[in-house]
Design an enzyme around this catalytic site. Sequence first.
Site, PDB file in Angstrom:
ATOM      1  N   ASP A  23       0.887  -1.159   0.000  1.00  8.62           N
ATOM      2  CA  ASP A  23       0.000   0.000   0.000  1.00  8.62           C
ATOM      3  C   ASP A  23       0.927   1.212   0.000  1.00  8.62           C
ATOM      4  OD1 ASP A  23      -2.159   1.723   0.217  1.00  8.62           O
ATOM      5  OD2 ASP A  23      -2.340   1.466   2.390  1.00  8.62           O
ATOM      6  N   GLU A  27      -0.917  -1.306  -4.770  1.00  5.39           N
ATOM      7  CA  GLU A  27      -2.185  -0.603  -4.935  1.00  5.39           C
ATOM      8  C   GLU A  27      -2.068   0.409  -6.060  1.00  5.39           C
ATOM      9  OE1 GLU A  27      -4.933   0.569  -1.603  1.00  5.39           O
ATOM     10  OE2 GLU A  27      -4.271   2.556  -2.256  1.00  5.39           O
ATOM     11  N   ASP A  77      -2.889   1.016   6.816  1.00  7.30           N
ATOM     12  CA  ASP A  77      -2.001   0.785   5.663  1.00  7.30           C
ATOM     13  C   ASP A  77      -1.479  -0.654   5.659  1.00  7.30           C
ATOM     14  OD1 ASP A  77      -1.407   3.871   4.844  1.00  7.30           O
ATOM     15  OD2 ASP A  77      -1.399   3.614   7.020  1.00  7.30           O
TER      16      ASP A  77
END
Length: 175
Positions: free
Chosen positions: A12, A73, A146
């Site tokens: 992430d 991501e 996260d």
Amino acid sequence: MVNEPRLVMGIDPGLTRCGIGVIAVSPGARVRLVHVAVIGTPVSAPIGDRLVDLERQLMALMQAYPPQHVAVERVFSQHNTASVIDTAQAAGVATLVAARQGIPVSLRTPTEAKAAVTGSGRANKAQVTAMVMRILAVTETIRPADAADALALAITEAWRGDAQRRLVSASRGGR
């Protein structure tokens, strides 16, 4: 070996907080937590130094937990342009670090990861965290979000990536 678990890393991306999740995937798509962390760079440092620092940290993690696949991501548009730029730069560094090591990379949207782990692309952070914990059979809350998001990306790749690659291969006649 075919029956040995393979490692999948989810990232992430972010310069201030970058979530990292590593899972082991066994035959039958069973997943197990291997490592979870949040890394970052000092906000006060020049951007070039921050990118190099992030590269070093990601390289060290990929060497410590060598994944067979990395899911990053995909950056999506937000109202805060500076945040999007920082996130995109971090995603680029993560992709580059994996590519330099010959590790395949998939870009996954937040909606796709939410849907994979919760069944709804509109799930909130708490729902994603709860389902990631349930899927990985961990009892200690995964924080910050996260870290849970990174694990959700890895799980998404483990569950959907292989199937998608088989479909693409089959549509090309097995090539």
